[in-house]
Design a protein around this motif. Structure first.
Motif, mmCIF file in Angstrom:
data_model
loop_
_atom_site.group_PDB
_atom_site.id
_atom_site.type_symbol
_atom_site.label_atom_id
_atom_site.label_comp_id
_atom_site.label_asym_id
_atom_site.label_seq_id
_atom_site.Cartn_x
_atom_site.Cartn_y
_atom_site.Cartn_z
ATOM 1 N N LYS A 26 0.896 -1.163 0.014
ATOM 2 C CA LYS A 26 -0.071 0.065 0.171
ATOM 3 C C LYS A 26 0.791 1.284 0.127
ATOM 4 O O LYS A 26 0.561 2.064 -0.886
ATOM 5 C CB LYS A 26 -1.223 0.164 1.140
ATOM 6 C CG LYS A 26 -1.977 1.070 1.265
ATOM 7 C CD LYS A 26 -2.495 0.957 2.556
ATOM 8 C CE LYS A 26 -3.697 2.175 2.936
ATOM 9 N NZ LYS A 26 -4.453 2.166 3.954
ATOM 10 N N VAL A 27 1.734 1.140 0.756
ATOM 11 C CA VAL A 27 2.759 2.412 0.828
ATOM 12 C C VAL A 27 3.552 2.828 -0.251
ATOM 13 O O VAL A 27 3.710 3.952 -0.874
ATOM 14 C CB VAL A 27 3.646 2.263 2.360
ATOM 15 C CG1 VAL A 27 4.528 3.410 2.395
ATOM 16 C CG2 VAL A 27 2.464 2.373 3.381
ATOM 17 N N ILE A 28 4.054 1.689 -0.679
ATOM 18 C CA ILE A 28 4.924 1.700 -2.074
ATOM 19 C C ILE A 28 4.263 2.327 -3.241
ATOM 20 O O ILE A 28 4.732 3.170 -3.959
ATOM 21 C CB ILE A 28 5.769 0.382 -2.149
ATOM 22 C CG1 ILE A 28 6.919 0.440 -1.262
ATOM 23 C CG2 ILE A 28 6.322 0.393 -3.481
ATOM 24 C CD1 ILE A 28 8.002 1.233 -1.223
ATOM 25 N N SER A 29 3.031 1.670 -3.209
ATOM 26 C CA SER A 29 2.021 2.024 -4.506
ATOM 27 C C SER A 29 1.538 3.305 -4.349
ATOM 28 O O SER A 29 1.432 3.778 -5.327
ATOM 29 C CB SER A 29 0.912 1.157 -4.812
ATOM 30 O OG SER A 29 0.134 1.349 -3.673
ATOM 31 N N ARG A 30 1.463 3.927 -3.113
ATOM 32 C CA ARG A 30 1.208 5.257 -3.061
ATOM 33 C C ARG A 30 2.282 6.303 -3.124
ATOM 34 O O ARG A 30 2.206 7.542 -3.713
ATOM 35 C CB ARG A 30 0.337 5.482 -1.645
ATOM 36 C CG ARG A 30 -1.115 4.902 -1.803
ATOM 37 C CD ARG A 30 -1.758 5.135 -0.505
ATOM 38 N NE ARG A 30 -3.198 4.552 -0.477
ATOM 39 C CZ ARG A 30 -3.841 4.821 0.555
ATOM 40 N NH1 ARG A 30 -3.571 5.180 1.569
ATOM 41 N NH2 ARG A 30 -4.937 4.117 0.366
ATOM 42 N N ARG A 31 3.502 6.031 -2.628
ATOM 43 C CA ARG A 31 4.602 6.946 -2.629
ATOM 44 C C ARG A 31 5.305 6.998 -3.699
ATOM 45 O O ARG A 31 6.185 7.956 -3.963
ATOM 46 C CB ARG A 31 5.398 6.840 -1.198
ATOM 47 C CG ARG A 31 4.159 7.182 -0.038
ATOM 48 C CD ARG A 31 5.096 7.287 1.067
ATOM 49 N NE ARG A 31 4.316 7.614 2.309
ATOM 50 C CZ ARG A 31 4.380 7.278 3.545
ATOM 51 N NH1 ARG A 31 5.269 6.569 3.986
ATOM 52 N NH2 ARG A 31 3.585 7.774 4.375
ATOM 53 N N VAL A 32 5.450 5.892 -4.500
ATOM 54 C CA VAL A 32 6.631 5.943 -5.634
ATOM 55 C C VAL A 32 5.616 6.404 -6.725
ATOM 56 O O VAL A 32 4.945 5.643 -7.197
ATOM 57 C CB VAL A 32 6.761 4.222 -5.971
ATOM 58 C CG1 VAL A 32 8.039 4.487 -7.178
ATOM 59 C CG2 VAL A 32 7.841 3.766 -4.634
ATOM 60 N N THR A 33 5.878 7.643 -7.175
ATOM 61 C CA THR A 33 5.006 8.262 -8.132
ATOM 62 C C THR A 33 5.994 9.039 -9.198
ATOM 63 O O THR A 33 7.206 9.061 -8.853
ATOM 64 C CB THR A 33 3.882 9.327 -7.638
ATOM 65 O OG1 THR A 33 4.912 10.335 -6.939
ATOM 66 C CG2 THR A 33 3.099 8.805 -6.706
ATOM 67 N N TYR A 34 5.437 9.335 -10.259
ATOM 68 C CA TYR A 34 6.313 9.892 -11.411
ATOM 69 C C TYR A 34 6.596 11.165 -10.587
ATOM 70 O O TYR A 34 6.100 12.125 -10.234
ATOM 71 C CB TYR A 34 5.366 10.167 -12.852
ATOM 72 C CG TYR A 34 6.199 9.843 -13.884
ATOM 73 C CD1 TYR A 34 6.482 8.586 -14.301
ATOM 74 C CD2 TYR A 34 7.187 10.868 -14.446
ATOM 75 C CE1 TYR A 34 7.417 8.092 -15.364
ATOM 76 C CE2 TYR A 34 7.964 10.583 -15.408
ATOM 77 C CZ TYR A 34 8.000 9.279 -15.960
ATOM 78 O OH TYR A 34 8.929 8.998 -17.098
ATOM 79 N N LYS A 86 12.467 5.280 2.561
ATOM 80 C CA LYS A 86 12.734 5.817 3.952
ATOM 81 C C LYS A 86 11.541 6.284 4.703
ATOM 82 O O LYS A 86 11.561 6.211 5.966
ATOM 83 C CB LYS A 86 13.757 7.129 3.822
ATOM 84 C CG LYS A 86 15.302 6.724 3.281
ATOM 85 C CD LYS A 86 16.015 8.107 3.149
ATOM 86 C CE LYS A 86 17.388 7.790 3.019
ATOM 87 N NZ LYS A 86 18.321 8.868 2.917
ATOM 88 N N ARG A 87 10.422 6.446 4.193
ATOM 89 C CA ARG A 87 9.283 6.897 4.670
ATOM 90 C C ARG A 87 8.261 5.437 5.059
ATOM 91 O O ARG A 87 7.296 5.770 5.470
ATOM 92 C CB ARG A 87 8.587 8.013 3.920
ATOM 93 C CG ARG A 87 9.052 9.222 3.865
ATOM 94 C CD ARG A 87 8.414 10.288 3.271
ATOM 95 N NE ARG A 87 7.135 10.253 3.121
ATOM 96 C CZ ARG A 87 6.451 10.706 1.980
ATOM 97 N NH1 ARG A 87 7.139 11.385 1.082
ATOM 98 N NH2 ARG A 87 5.221 10.779 2.056
ATOM 99 N N LEU A 88 8.730 4.286 4.972
ATOM 100 C CA LEU A 88 8.068 3.098 5.106
ATOM 101 C C LEU A 88 7.628 2.968 6.550
ATOM 102 O O LEU A 88 8.785 3.386 7.489
ATOM 103 C CB LEU A 88 8.369 1.960 4.651
ATOM 104 C CG LEU A 88 8.315 1.641 3.164
ATOM 105 C CD1 LEU A 88 9.502 0.478 2.925
ATOM 106 C CD2 LEU A 88 6.915 1.103 3.043
#
Length: 148
Positions: A26-34, A86-88
């Motif tokens: 959930k966190v990676i899919s929301r925070r890794v953006t273009y 780092k924000r996980l």
């Protein structure tokens, strides 16, 4: 120092338990953006990040790995991946270990609809008993202004 070229083809790799963790996903899919770059600077590329999860479940030692032949440093793309890791929030301590996260930044051209997918030359870096995670796929859009 051991360097190993690893194919990032997900069909050839086992899925790591971390890939199945709902918080991580959930966190990676929301925070890794273009990254917020202008359309003329948007590109398609792969970013590889190596990181460690410690015995408390915290992410540490995040490092972006570049292929030795890459001459250009893509700081905006690297920063997005590094910041997301780092924000996980703290994860399950059972995930303790070293990981490699491949991120594919693809680009859709809104003018002709073509999807530019980065060439994946594989991970080239220190392996250090790391687990290769499933790639995160991010699609950005290149927009064109119609000039009168």
């Amino acid at each position: 120092m051991l360097y190993l070229l690893v194919a990032a083809n997900p069909s050839l790799l086992d899925t790591a338990p971390l890939d199945k963790d709902p918080t991580y996903k959930k966190v990676i899919s929301r925070r890794v953006t273009y990254p917020p770059v202008s359309d003329q600077h948007k590109i398609a590329l792969m970013v590889y990040a190596r990181f460690t999860i410690n015995e408390r479940g915290h992410v540490e030692h995040v490092k972006i790995i570049r292929h030795p032949t890459e001459e250009v440093h893509h700081k905006f793309y690297d920063a997005v991946v590094e910041s997301a890791l780092k924000r996980l929030p703290p994860l399950n301590p059972s995930y303790v270990g070293h990981y490699i996260l491949p991120v594919s930044f693809s680009l859709r051209d809104e003018h002709n609809g073509q999807l530019l997918i980065p060439e994946d030359v594989g991970y080239y870096g220190e392996q250090v008993n790391s687990v290769m995670l499933q790639p995160v796929k991010v699609i950005g859009y290149r927009r064109y202004r119609v000039q009168n």
